[in-house]
Scaffold this motif. Structure first.
Motif, PDB file in Angstrom:
ATOM      1  N   LYS A 124       1.698  -2.183   2.354  1.00  0.00           N
ATOM      2  CA  LYS A 124       1.578  -2.330   3.810  1.00  0.00           C
ATOM      3  C   LYS A 124       0.701  -1.250   4.448  1.00  0.00           C
ATOM      4  N   GLN A 125      -0.200  -0.634   3.666  1.00  0.00           N
ATOM      5  CA  GLN A 125      -1.008   0.456   4.198  1.00  0.00           C
ATOM      6  C   GLN A 125      -1.872   0.022   5.387  1.00  0.00           C
ATOM      7  N   ASP A 126      -2.388  -1.211   5.379  1.00  0.00           N
ATOM      8  CA  ASP A 126      -3.216  -1.680   6.492  1.00  0.00           C
ATOM      9  C   ASP A 126      -2.381  -1.832   7.766  1.00  0.00           C
ATOM     10  N   TYR A 127      -1.184  -2.358   7.614  1.00  0.00           N
ATOM     11  CA  TYR A 127      -0.257  -2.504   8.748  1.00  0.00           C
ATOM     12  C   TYR A 127      -0.032  -1.141   9.406  1.00  0.00           C
ATOM     13  N   TYR A 128       0.275  -0.132   8.589  1.00  0.00           N
ATOM     14  CA  TYR A 128       0.561   1.193   9.134  1.00  0.00           C
ATOM     15  C   TYR A 128      -0.699   1.872   9.670  1.00  0.00           C
ATOM     16  N   ALA A 129      -1.830   1.696   8.999  1.00  0.00           N
ATOM     17  CA  ALA A 129      -3.086   2.303   9.457  1.00  0.00           C
ATOM     18  C   ALA A 129      -3.434   1.828  10.863  1.00  0.00           C
ATOM     19  N   LYS A 130      -3.171   0.568  11.167  1.00  0.00           N
ATOM     20  CA  LYS A 130      -3.447   0.017  12.500  1.00  0.00           C
ATOM     21  C   LYS A 130      -2.507   0.585  13.549  1.00  0.00           C
ATOM     22  N   ARG A 131      -1.457   1.256  13.114  1.00  0.00           N
ATOM     23  CA  ARG A 131      -0.447   1.780  14.030  1.00  0.00           C
ATOM     24  C   ARG A 131      -0.392   3.308  14.020  1.00  0.00           C
ATOM     25  N   GLY A 132      -1.522   3.919  13.711  1.00  0.00           N
ATOM     26  CA  GLY A 132      -1.635   5.371  13.869  1.00  0.00           C
ATOM     27  C   GLY A 132      -1.319   6.218  12.656  1.00  0.00           C
ATOM     28  N   TRP A 133      -1.080   5.592  11.504  1.00  0.00           N
ATOM     29  CA  TRP A 133      -0.797   6.354  10.286  1.00  0.00           C
ATOM     30  C   TRP A 133      -2.101   6.593   9.528  1.00  0.00           C
ATOM     31  N   THR A 134      -2.218   7.751   8.906  1.00  0.00           N
ATOM     32  CA  THR A 134      -3.394   8.039   8.087  1.00  0.00           C
ATOM     33  C   THR A 134      -2.969   8.308   6.645  1.00  0.00           C
ATOM     34  N   MET A 135      -3.862   7.974   5.732  1.00  0.00           N
ATOM     35  CA  MET A 135      -3.551   8.147   4.314  1.00  0.00           C
ATOM     36  C   MET A 135      -3.713   9.607   3.919  1.00  0.00           C
ATOM     37  N   LEU A 136      -2.719  10.132   3.229  1.00  0.00           N
ATOM     38  CA  LEU A 136      -2.809  11.472   2.646  1.00  0.00           C
ATOM     39  C   LEU A 136      -3.307  11.380   1.214  1.00  0.00           C
ATOM     40  N   GLU A 137      -2.708  10.461   0.457  1.00  0.00           N
ATOM     41  CA  GLU A 137      -3.101  10.309  -0.948  1.00  0.00           C
ATOM     42  C   GLU A 137      -2.571   9.007  -1.508  1.00  0.00           C
ATOM     43  N   ARG A 138      -3.169   8.592  -2.614  1.00  0.00           N
ATOM     44  CA  ARG A 138      -2.647   7.466  -3.378  1.00  0.00           C
ATOM     45  C   ARG A 138      -2.017   8.051  -4.628  1.00  0.00           C
ATOM     46  N   PHE A 139      -0.965   7.419  -5.082  1.00  0.00           N
ATOM     47  CA  PHE A 139      -0.293   7.893  -6.292  1.00  0.00           C
ATOM     48  C   PHE A 139       0.276   6.699  -7.029  1.00  0.00           C
ATOM     49  N   HIS A 140       0.664   6.931  -8.261  1.00  0.00           N
ATOM     50  CA  HIS A 140       1.211   5.859  -9.093  1.00  0.00           C
ATOM     51  C   HIS A 140       2.705   6.108  -9.289  1.00  0.00           C
ATOM     52  N   ALA A 141       3.513   5.118  -8.977  1.00  0.00           N
ATOM     53  CA  ALA A 141       4.964   5.215  -9.188  1.00  0.00           C
ATOM     54  C   ALA A 141       5.530   3.814  -9.279  1.00  0.00           C
ATOM     55  N   TRP A 142       6.643   3.677  -9.961  1.00  0.00           N
ATOM     56  CA  TRP A 142       7.332   2.394 -10.103  1.00  0.00           C
ATOM     57  C   TRP A 142       6.395   1.307 -10.632  1.00  0.00           C
ATOM     58  N   GLY A 143       5.460   1.708 -11.492  1.00  0.00           N
ATOM     59  CA  GLY A 143       4.564   0.749 -12.116  1.00  0.00           C
ATOM     60  C   GLY A 143       3.482   0.203 -11.206  1.00  0.00           C
ATOM     61  N   ASN A 144       3.211   0.888 -10.088  1.00  0.00           N
ATOM     62  CA  ASN A 144       2.253   0.374  -9.123  1.00  0.00           C
ATOM     63  C   ASN A 144       1.550   1.485  -8.366  1.00  0.00           C
ATOM     64  N   GLU A 145       0.409   1.152  -7.755  1.00  0.00           N
ATOM     65  CA  GLU A 145      -0.257   2.068  -6.838  1.00  0.00           C
ATOM     66  C   GLU A 145       0.585   2.184  -5.573  1.00  0.00           C
ATOM     67  N   GLN A 146       0.687   3.380  -5.030  1.00  0.00           N
ATOM     68  CA  GLN A 146       1.418   3.626  -3.798  1.00  0.00           C
ATOM     69  C   GLN A 146       0.502   4.393  -2.849  1.00  0.00           C
ATOM     70  N   TRP A 147       0.807   4.294  -1.577  1.00  0.00           N
ATOM     71  CA  TRP A 147       0.083   5.032  -0.553  1.00  0.00           C
ATOM     72  C   TRP A 147       1.051   5.988   0.149  1.00  0.00           C
ATOM     73  N   LEU A 148       0.651   7.239   0.239  1.00  0.00           N
ATOM     74  CA  LEU A 148       1.396   8.241   0.988  1.00  0.00           C
ATOM     75  C   LEU A 148       0.667   8.414   2.315  1.00  0.00           C
ATOM     76  N   MET A 149       1.385   8.202   3.418  1.00  0.00           N
ATOM     77  CA  MET A 149       0.771   8.232   4.735  1.00  0.00           C
ATOM     78  C   MET A 149       1.530   9.170   5.667  1.00  0.00           C
ATOM     79  N   VAL A 150       0.838   9.629   6.720  1.00  0.00           N
ATOM     80  CA  VAL A 150       1.425  10.551   7.674  1.00  0.00           C
ATOM     81  C   VAL A 150       1.058  10.106   9.087  1.00  0.00           C
ATOM     82  N   ARG A 151       1.921  10.419  10.033  1.00  0.00           N
ATOM     83  CA  ARG A 151       1.628  10.153  11.440  1.00  0.00           C
ATOM     84  C   ARG A 151       2.092  11.351  12.256  1.00  0.00           C
ATOM     85  N   ASP A 152       1.168  11.902  13.041  1.00  0.00           N
ATOM     86  CA  ASP A 152       1.518  12.984  13.949  1.00  0.00           C
ATOM     87  C   ASP A 152       2.267  12.410  15.136  1.00  0.00           C
ATOM     88  N   LEU A 153       3.221  13.179  15.632  1.00  0.00           N
ATOM     89  CA  LEU A 153       4.046  12.709  16.755  1.00  0.00           C
ATOM     90  C   LEU A 153       3.623  13.363  18.074  1.00  0.00           C
TER      91      LEU A 153
END
Length: 153
Positions: A124-153
């Motif tokens: 759901k990285q695109d969903y979150y990116a459209k709502r103010g979240w930015t990607m910090l890094e991609r990582f591999h876990a649970w057998g899949n690519e994952q996205w780590l994202m952050v949002r300033d408040l």
């Protein structure tokens, strides 16, 4: 529809159901944790601050929820808090409930004086990116690519 947003701590009759939804939806994360154990941890998390969950209700029918979690990614114990457990029941999707739940969690985090919060997602990285979240890094876990994202408040 009499839609309202409430803290799960005030409606604990829904805790086991919501925890079961999360366990099923994100099964890859809970492969090592039995459902009953997760339900117990999640219920305790409503009062100890580990999994403070905001839920959407129509009357007394549970529609979905989202949590402000103290820790949600074992690989990154240095980060937190986390937006976690975002889920809307299939019959209630497409009405903007997830966005309203996420904003409710963001407001709670702001009230606590937190400068930012994090999430991880595998699809759901695109969903979150459209709502103010930015990607910090991609990582591999649970057998899949994952996205780590952050949002300033």
């Amino acid at each position: 529809m009499s839609l309202r947003f409430e803290w799960l701590a005030d409606h604990m009759q829904h805790s086991d159901t919501y925890a079961a939804w999360i366990h099923r939806q994100f099964h890859y994360e809970y492969a090592e944790q039995p459902l009953a154990e997760w339900q117990r941890e999640f219920a305790e998390g409503q009062t100890n601050g580990d999994w403070r969950c905001l839920i959407a209700l129509d009357g007394d029918r549970l529609l979905g929820g989202a949590a402000l979690a103290r820790a949600d990614l074992a690989l990154r114990p240095d980060l937190g808090p986390w937006l976690a457990c975002v889920l809307v029941s299939p019959g209630s999707r497409g009405q903007g409930l997830a966005e309203r739940l996420i904003e409710g969690i963001a407001e709670e985090a702001k009230l606590r004086g937190l400068p930012r919060f994090y999430l991880h997602t595998q699809s759901k990285q695109d969903y979150y990116a459209k709502r103010g979240w930015t990607m910090l890094e991609r990582f591999h876990a649970w057998g899949n690519e994952q996205w780590l994202m952050v949002r300033d408040l």
